[in-house]
Every structure is written in C-alpha cells, then in structure tokens.
Enzyme design. Structure first.
Site, PDB file in Angstrom:
ATOM      1  NE  ARG A 135     -27.014  10.020  -8.814  1.00  0.00           N
ATOM      2  CZ  ARG A 135     -27.336  10.894  -7.859  1.00  0.00           C
ATOM      3  NH1 ARG A 135     -28.028  11.972  -8.150  1.00  0.00           N
ATOM      4  NH2 ARG A 135     -26.979  10.694  -6.612  1.00  0.00           N
TER       5      ARG A 135
ATOM      6  CG  HIS B 134     -27.775   6.955  -3.076  1.00  0.00           C
ATOM      7  ND1 HIS B 134     -26.527   7.097  -3.654  1.00  0.00           N
ATOM      8  CD2 HIS B 134     -28.225   8.230  -2.851  1.00  0.00           C
ATOM      9  CE1 HIS B 134     -26.248   8.378  -3.781  1.00  0.00           C
ATOM     10  NE2 HIS B 134     -27.250   9.083  -3.304  1.00  0.00           N
TER      11      HIS B 134
ATOM     12  CD  GLN C 249     -26.685  10.664   1.028  1.00  0.00           C
ATOM     13  OE1 GLN C 249     -26.593  11.238  -0.037  1.00  0.00           O
ATOM     14  NE2 GLN C 249     -26.371  11.236   2.185  1.00  0.00           N
TER      15      GLN C 249
ATOM     16  CG  ASP D  94     -34.807   9.837  -0.417  1.00  0.00           C
ATOM     17  OD1 ASP D  94     -34.605  11.007  -0.791  1.00  0.00           O
ATOM     18  OD2 ASP D  94     -34.533   8.842  -1.125  1.00  0.00           O
TER      19      ASP D  94
ATOM     20  CB  CYS E 276     -29.886  11.327   0.948  1.00  0.00           C
ATOM     21  SG  CYS E 276     -31.384  11.171  -0.044  1.00  0.00           S
TER      22      CYS E 276
ATOM     23  NE  ARG F 287     -22.819  11.044  -1.202  1.00  0.00           N
ATOM     24  CZ  ARG F 287     -23.610  11.162  -2.285  1.00  0.00           C
ATOM     25  NH1 ARG F 287     -24.744  11.798  -2.178  1.00  0.00           N
ATOM     26  NH2 ARG F 287     -23.278  10.600  -3.434  1.00  0.00           N
TER      27      ARG F 287
HETATM   28  N1  NVA Z   1     -34.392   8.399  -3.682  1.00  0.00           N
HETATM   29  C1  NVA Z   1     -33.873   9.573  -4.343  1.00  0.00           C
HETATM   30  C2  NVA Z   1     -32.509   9.902  -3.840  1.00  0.00           C
HETATM   31  C3  NVA Z   1     -31.898  11.149  -4.431  1.00  0.00           C
HETATM   32  C4  NVA Z   1     -30.507  11.398  -3.947  1.00  0.00           C
HETATM   33  C5  NVA Z   1     -33.875   9.350  -5.846  1.00  0.00           C
HETATM   34  O1  NVA Z   1     -33.529   8.243  -6.284  1.00  0.00           O
HETATM   35  O2  NVA Z   1     -34.216  10.276  -6.591  1.00  0.00           O
HETATM   36  N1   CP Z   2     -27.989  12.862  -2.060  1.00  0.00           N
HETATM   37  C1   CP Z   2     -27.634  12.896  -3.361  1.00  0.00           C
HETATM   38  O1   CP Z   2     -27.208  11.902  -3.942  1.00  0.00           O
HETATM   39  O2   CP Z   2     -27.740  14.128  -3.923  1.00  0.00           O
HETATM   40  P1   CP Z   2     -27.599  14.494  -5.471  1.00  0.00           P
HETATM   41  O3   CP Z   2     -28.760  13.863  -6.193  1.00  0.00           O
HETATM   42  O4   CP Z   2     -27.615  15.981  -5.508  1.00  0.00           O
HETATM   43  O5   CP Z   2     -26.299  13.932  -5.990  1.00  0.00           O
END
Ligand code: NVA
Ligand code: CP
Length: 306
Positions: free
Chosen positions: A103, A130, A133, A218, A258, A286
């Site tokens: 990540r 992502h 997800q 989101d 998500c 997930r």
């Molecule tokens: N769009 C959000 C998704 C979090 C799971 C982010 O990138 O923070």
């Molecule tokens: N939806 C998602 O990726 O959640 P987290 O940021 O908690 O991993």
C-alpha cells in the site's frame, strides 16, 4: 511467469470470474470450518506506507487461515523509509517471501517494485487504484444479486483510486458505470476515453443513482489529501448518499462503501444501516476475495487447467 495484481486488468475476464467464484467457495469453506492450508511454510510480506484496518487484517487473517505467515513492514521501521531504492528492496524481500502486498502513494512505486520482484506483487491501494477492494465489491454484488454483466452501477463522489478501479471493473465484468463527481474531481480522462463503452460521466448524483442496480461511494478526502479536507467538504456537499437518493435507484439496488466511512459527509447518518447497505458483507469479503487472489497467483486455478 510471475503474475502480479497491480490493477484489475492484470487478470483476464475469465480469470477474474474464476477468482470471484473461488472467493465465494472459500467463504463457504471458512463458514463450515473446513481446514484448508495450501500455504504452509509460505510468507506474505505486507508493506504499508499508509494506514489500514481492513486490508491489513484481511491479508494477515487470510494467511493464517491458509497455514502461512504474514510480516507487517512499514517505512517507519524498515530501510524503505530511509531511502533504500524500491528495486533493491524488491530484490531482497522477494528472495525471502512468497508473495508481497504493498500500500503506497504513487502507482509507479508498485510497478517498479513488481518489475524487480521474483514473486507476485499485489497492489493493496495506490493513489491511482484499489483493485483488491473491487474484488470484494464484485463478489458482494454477485453474492446478493447474481450476474454483473448488463447491470448499471453508479459511482458518486470523488473520481479517485476506487473510481478508477470501478472503471476497470465495468470493462472486465461488462456492466455500465455512471459517474457523478463535482467539477474538477473527475477521474482520469484517459481512462474515461479508453473505457467509454462501459463508462459515462453524468451531471449529478441523482442522474447517476437513477435506476442503478448498485450505488457506491468513498470518502471525499483520500489518504494523502488531508490538507484539502475543508475545500472538499464544500465542493462535495451535493454528493452525499442518503436513503432518499437511493430511492431513485432500482428497487433492488445495493449500496456499497469501501470504508472507513464518514457519517454526515459522503454518507448520511442513517445510510450504512439502511436495508440496501451491504457494507459489512463487503468488508468481510476482502478476506475471502484476497485469499482467492493469493491462491490463484501462487497456485493457479484450483481444479481447472488454465
Ligand atoms: N480512497 C480512499 C480509500 C481508502 C480505503 C483512500 O485512498 O484513502
Ligand atoms: N477499504 C480499505 O481498504 O480499508 P482500510 O484502509 O482499512 O484497509
């Protein structure tokens, strides 16, 4: 050949369909208490440059179920945070681990890491995509409503990493995606153009929601954009998902997010508890979807010759 999963396009349509169906099988096996440990002695490295709850817990729990082990790595306490080149880190970690999830911020980071890795690399969220997800979201829709092909989905809110993965999903699973974003927050125009057969930008949240079989949103401010929070709250105020907005959708429509969610911002206080919301199943999936993904990347399709 080492298979990576950096976007949904890294699986062909048949492979994606297989992984989604396999996720459901693994879910049933888990619910029945069937012991299935194909990853004994295997190690997953998890590199997190951003915060996470669901992604970390689902990958780590998935490895435990499979009889393997997961190592949590953060830039704060590895040489990654002290400037060791991505390629050098990839070479070293991939000589010790069997699969790696990352990540991070720039999508090019996961591409560079994968190019230097001997073992499968999984994108666990970048600023651009992502895809993990989406595996869960697609599995969840199928679980509740069946086939994806021919359906109409709505994406309402930010044209962010999740939105871009939804665009890929529309193409891969043959559904139509209506996207409503405030001006200036639309997804990458190149993606819209490339997938224009399946994707349409519309003018309002209402236009996107009308007759949709699924409505997704989101957070308005993604990780790394915290300094834009107050301007985003103002610009996105007409894009909140509420039960009333959902009433414009198909009577059987589902709502997904998500998570984490901000009640009172992108969702009203009551939206997550609405009968059309499947966000907790979506979060649980997930786990099952990523187990299916890791199994596919390491062992191929089970019970099929591919
Ligand atoms: N769009 C959000 C998704 C979090 C799971 C982010 O990138 O923070
Ligand atoms: N939806 C998602 O990726 O959640 P987290 O940021 O908690 O991993």
């Amino acid at each position: 050949m080492t298979r990576h999963f950096l976007t949904l396009l890294d699986l062909d349509r048949q492979e994606l369909a297989y992984v989604l169906q396999r996720a459901q099988t693994l879910k049933s096996m888990h619910q029945q208490g069937t012991e299935y440990q194909p990853f004994k002695g295997k190690v997953l490295a998890m590199i997190f440059e951003k915060a996470s709850t669901r992604t970390r817990v689902s990958f780590e729990a998935g490895m435990a179920h499979f009889g393997g082990h997961a190592i949590f790595l953060s830039p704060r306490d590895t040489q990654l945070g002290r400037g060791e080149p991505i390629e050098d880190s990839a070479r070293v970690i991939s000589r010790m681990c069997d699969v790696i999830m990352i990540r991070t911020y720039q999508h090019s980071n996961v591409e560079r890491f994968a190019a230097a890795s001997r073992v499968p690399v999984i994108n666990a969220l970048t600023d651009s995509y992502h895809p993990c997800q989406l595996l869960a979201d697609l599995q969840t829709f199928q679980e509740h409503r069946g086939a994806l092909a021919g359906k109409t989905f709505a994406w309402i809110g930010d044209g962010n990493n999740m939105c871009s993965s939804y665009i890929h999903a529309a193409h891969q699973c043959d559904f139509q995606l209506k996207i409503a974003c405030p001006y200036g927050f639309e997804p990458d125009p190149a993606l819209l153009q490339r997938f224009s057969d399946h994707v349409e930008l519309v003018n309002s949240a209402e236009d996107a929601a009308r007759d949709a079989h699924m409505v997704a949103t989101d957070v308005w401010t993604s990780m790394g954009q915290e300094n834009e929070t107050s301007i985003r709250k103002r610009r996105f105020s007409a894009y909140q998902i509420t039960p009333r907005l959902m009433d414009l959708a198909d009577p059987d429509a589902l709502f997904m997010h998500c998570l984490p969610a901000h009640r009172g911002e992108e969702v009203s206080e009551d939206m997550l508890d609405d009968s059309r919301s499947v966000v907790w199943d979506e979060a649980e999936n997930r786990l099952h979807a990523q187990k299916a993904l890791m199994e596919f990347l390491l062992l191929g399709a089970i019970g099929q010759s591919t």
